[in-house]
Write a protein that holds these residues in place. Structure first.
Motif, PDB file in Angstrom:
ATOM      1  N   VAL A  79       0.829  -1.206   0.000  1.00  0.00           N
ATOM      2  CA  VAL A  79       0.000   0.000   0.000  1.00  0.00           C
ATOM      3  C   VAL A  79       0.867   1.261   0.000  1.00  0.00           C
ATOM      4  CG1 VAL A  79      -1.662   1.320   1.382  1.00  0.00           C
ATOM      5  CG2 VAL A  79      -1.991  -1.146   1.033  1.00  0.00           C
ATOM      6  N   ALA A  80       1.860   1.318   0.880  1.00  0.00           N
ATOM      7  CA  ALA A  80       2.691   2.518   0.998  1.00  0.00           C
ATOM      8  C   ALA A  80       3.442   2.814  -0.300  1.00  0.00           C
ATOM      9  CB  ALA A  80       3.676   2.378   2.160  1.00  0.00           C
ATOM     10  N   PHE A  81       3.948   1.777  -0.947  1.00  0.00           N
ATOM     11  CA  PHE A  81       4.720   1.955  -2.171  1.00  0.00           C
ATOM     12  C   PHE A  81       3.841   1.954  -3.427  1.00  0.00           C
ATOM     13  CE2 PHE A  81       7.989   0.849   0.801  1.00  0.00           C
ATOM     14  CZ  PHE A  81       9.143   1.447   0.320  1.00  0.00           C
ATOM     15  N   ASN A  82       2.551   1.746  -3.214  1.00  0.00           N
ATOM     16  CA  ASN A  82       1.603   1.693  -4.324  1.00  0.00           C
ATOM     17  C   ASN A  82       1.992   0.611  -5.335  1.00  0.00           C
ATOM     18  OD1 ASN A  82      -0.780   2.534  -5.545  1.00  0.00           O
ATOM     19  ND2 ASN A  82       0.296   3.933  -6.913  1.00  0.00           N
ATOM     20  N   PHE A  83       2.436  -0.531  -4.806  1.00  0.00           N
ATOM     21  CA  PHE A  83       2.777  -1.661  -5.649  1.00  0.00           C
ATOM     22  C   PHE A  83       1.483  -2.300  -6.151  1.00  0.00           C
ATOM     23  CE2 PHE A  83       7.056  -2.641  -3.315  1.00  0.00           C
ATOM     24  CZ  PHE A  83       7.681  -1.612  -4.019  1.00  0.00           C
ATOM     25  N   PRO A  84       1.526  -2.973  -7.286  1.00  0.00           N
ATOM     26  CA  PRO A  84       0.314  -3.600  -7.834  1.00  0.00           C
ATOM     27  C   PRO A  84      -0.174  -4.759  -6.962  1.00  0.00           C
ATOM     28  CG  PRO A  84       2.245  -4.170  -9.145  1.00  0.00           C
ATOM     29  CD  PRO A  84       2.695  -3.158  -8.138  1.00  0.00           C
ATOM     30  N   GLY A  85      -1.418  -5.139  -7.170  1.00  0.00           N
ATOM     31  CA  GLY A  85      -2.024  -6.222  -6.399  1.00  0.00           C
ATOM     32  C   GLY A  85      -1.295  -7.544  -6.523  1.00  0.00           C
ATOM     33  N   TRP A  86      -0.566  -7.733  -7.614  1.00  0.00           N
ATOM     34  CA  TRP A  86       0.154  -8.985  -7.808  1.00  0.00           C
ATOM     35  C   TRP A  86       1.519  -9.002  -7.113  1.00  0.00           C
ATOM     36  CZ3 TRP A  86       4.570  -7.604 -10.273  1.00  0.00           C
ATOM     37  CH2 TRP A  86       4.528  -6.535 -11.159  1.00  0.00           C
ATOM     38  N   TYR A  87       1.813  -7.961  -6.315  1.00  0.00           N
ATOM     39  CA  TYR A  87       3.068  -7.930  -5.534  1.00  0.00           C
ATOM     40  C   TYR A  87       3.229  -9.256  -4.794  1.00  0.00           C
ATOM     41  CZ  TYR A  87       6.024  -6.743  -1.490  1.00  0.00           C
ATOM     42  OH  TYR A  87       6.988  -6.739  -0.507  1.00  0.00           O
ATOM     43  N   GLY A  88       4.381  -9.882  -4.924  1.00  0.00           N
ATOM     44  CA  GLY A  88       4.618 -11.231  -4.405  1.00  0.00           C
ATOM     45  C   GLY A  88       4.755 -11.377  -2.905  1.00  0.00           C
ATOM     46  N   ALA A  89       4.793 -10.269  -2.161  1.00  0.00           N
ATOM     47  CA  ALA A  89       4.844 -10.309  -0.694  1.00  0.00           C
ATOM     48  C   ALA A  89       6.009 -11.142  -0.174  1.00  0.00           C
ATOM     49  CB  ALA A  89       3.518 -10.791  -0.110  1.00  0.00           C
ATOM     50  N   ASN A  90       7.198 -10.906  -0.752  1.00  0.00           N
ATOM     51  CA  ASN A  90       8.414 -11.543  -0.257  1.00  0.00           C
ATOM     52  C   ASN A  90       9.580 -10.606  -0.559  1.00  0.00           C
ATOM     53  OD1 ASN A  90       9.623 -12.245  -2.927  1.00  0.00           O
ATOM     54  ND2 ASN A  90       7.830 -13.591  -3.054  1.00  0.00           N
ATOM     55  N   LEU A  91      10.752 -10.938  -0.067  1.00  0.00           N
ATOM     56  CA  LEU A  91      11.899 -10.034  -0.213  1.00  0.00           C
ATOM     57  C   LEU A  91      12.342  -9.874  -1.663  1.00  0.00           C
ATOM     58  CD1 LEU A  91      13.930 -11.153   2.924  1.00  0.00           C
ATOM     59  CD2 LEU A  91      12.612  -9.042   2.645  1.00  0.00           C
ATOM     60  N   ASP A  92      12.271 -10.936  -2.459  1.00  0.00           N
ATOM     61  CA  ASP A  92      12.640 -10.819  -3.869  1.00  0.00           C
ATOM     62  C   ASP A  92      11.694  -9.872  -4.602  1.00  0.00           C
ATOM     63  OD1 ASP A  92      14.861 -12.496  -3.737  1.00  0.00           O
ATOM     64  OD2 ASP A  92      13.684 -14.292  -4.184  1.00  0.00           O
ATOM     65  N   ALA A  93      10.412 -10.019  -4.338  1.00  0.00           N
ATOM     66  CA  ALA A  93       9.424  -9.141  -4.970  1.00  0.00           C
ATOM     67  C   ALA A  93       9.612  -7.705  -4.498  1.00  0.00           C
ATOM     68  CB  ALA A  93       8.011  -9.621  -4.656  1.00  0.00           C
ATOM     69  N   PHE A  94       9.931  -7.524  -3.233  1.00  0.00           N
ATOM     70  CA  PHE A  94      10.168  -6.179  -2.722  1.00  0.00           C
ATOM     71  C   PHE A  94      11.325  -5.537  -3.474  1.00  0.00           C
ATOM     72  CE2 PHE A  94      12.253  -3.375   0.543  1.00  0.00           C
ATOM     73  CZ  PHE A  94      11.319  -2.355   0.468  1.00  0.00           C
ATOM     74  N   TRP A  95      12.446  -6.246  -3.633  1.00  0.00           N
ATOM     75  CA  TRP A  95      13.583  -5.701  -4.370  1.00  0.00           C
ATOM     76  C   TRP A  95      13.192  -5.385  -5.814  1.00  0.00           C
ATOM     77  CZ3 TRP A  95      17.616  -2.947  -4.746  1.00  0.00           C
ATOM     78  CH2 TRP A  95      18.345  -2.946  -5.934  1.00  0.00           C
ATOM     79  N   ASP A  96      12.548  -6.328  -6.480  1.00  0.00           N
ATOM     80  CA  ASP A  96      12.196  -6.133  -7.882  1.00  0.00           C
ATOM     81  C   ASP A  96      11.336  -4.884  -8.079  1.00  0.00           C
ATOM     82  OD1 ASP A  96      13.594  -8.416  -8.565  1.00  0.00           O
ATOM     83  OD2 ASP A  96      11.803  -9.689  -8.734  1.00  0.00           O
ATOM     84  N   LEU A  97      10.302  -4.741  -7.280  1.00  0.00           N
ATOM     85  CA  LEU A  97       9.407  -3.598  -7.446  1.00  0.00           C
ATOM     86  C   LEU A  97      10.005  -2.316  -6.878  1.00  0.00           C
ATOM     87  CD1 LEU A  97       5.891  -5.196  -6.937  1.00  0.00           C
ATOM     88  CD2 LEU A  97       7.033  -4.556  -9.051  1.00  0.00           C
ATOM     89  N   LEU A  98      10.846  -2.430  -5.875  1.00  0.00           N
ATOM     90  CA  LEU A  98      11.525  -1.247  -5.357  1.00  0.00           C
ATOM     91  C   LEU A  98      12.369  -0.621  -6.460  1.00  0.00           C
ATOM     92  CD1 LEU A  98      12.101   0.444  -2.759  1.00  0.00           C
ATOM     93  CD2 LEU A  98      14.079  -1.026  -2.417  1.00  0.00           C
ATOM     94  N   TRP A  99      13.007  -1.481  -7.256  1.00  0.00           N
ATOM     95  CA  TRP A  99      13.852  -0.975  -8.336  1.00  0.00           C
ATOM     96  C   TRP A  99      13.015  -0.529  -9.534  1.00  0.00           C
ATOM     97  CZ3 TRP A  99      18.349   1.084  -8.609  1.00  0.00           C
ATOM     98  CH2 TRP A  99      18.905   1.321  -9.851  1.00  0.00           C
TER      99      TRP A  99
END
Length: 102
Positions: free
Chosen positions: A25-45
């Motif tokens: 929610v805070a980063f406005n990531f899409p609903g398909w965000y994987g909710a894990n550290l790899d997904a966090f890195w990928d979408l953060l970048w």
């Protein structure tokens, strides 16, 4: 240009799933965000154009999540390093920072 800041409020966060939902929610990531550290890195970048991330409420989280937060700090540190490196090469890439307020 005004600095873009994302505030991630983790006050009272008790569960890993809740932590990732607050990130999404805070980063406005899409609903398909994987909710894990790899997904966090990928979408953060790829999806995060913020100049700074402010973390609040970390001190209210249980010890198990604090240990997980250390891994998130490593990812944020990596983002700082990557953006610093690329901002020295490309004019359109700005430095990135994060801070922990509480």
């Amino acid at each position: 240009m005004e600095k873009k800041v994302i505030t991630l409020d983790l006050t009272g966060c008790k569960y890993l799933g809740e932590l990732h939902e607050r990130i999404r929610v805070a980063f406005n990531f899409p609903g398909w965000y994987g909710a894990n550290l790899d997904a966090f890195w990928d979408l953060l970048w790829s999806e995060c154009d913020a100049d700074e991330v402010v973390l609040i409420g970390v001190n209210t989280m249980p010890d198990e999540l604090i240990e997980y937060m250390l891994k998130i700090y490593v990812i944020l540190d990596r983002k700082v390093d990557e953006r610093k490196k690329y901002s020295e090469i490309y004019d359109d890439i700005k430095p990135f920072s994060y801070k922990i307020e509480s």
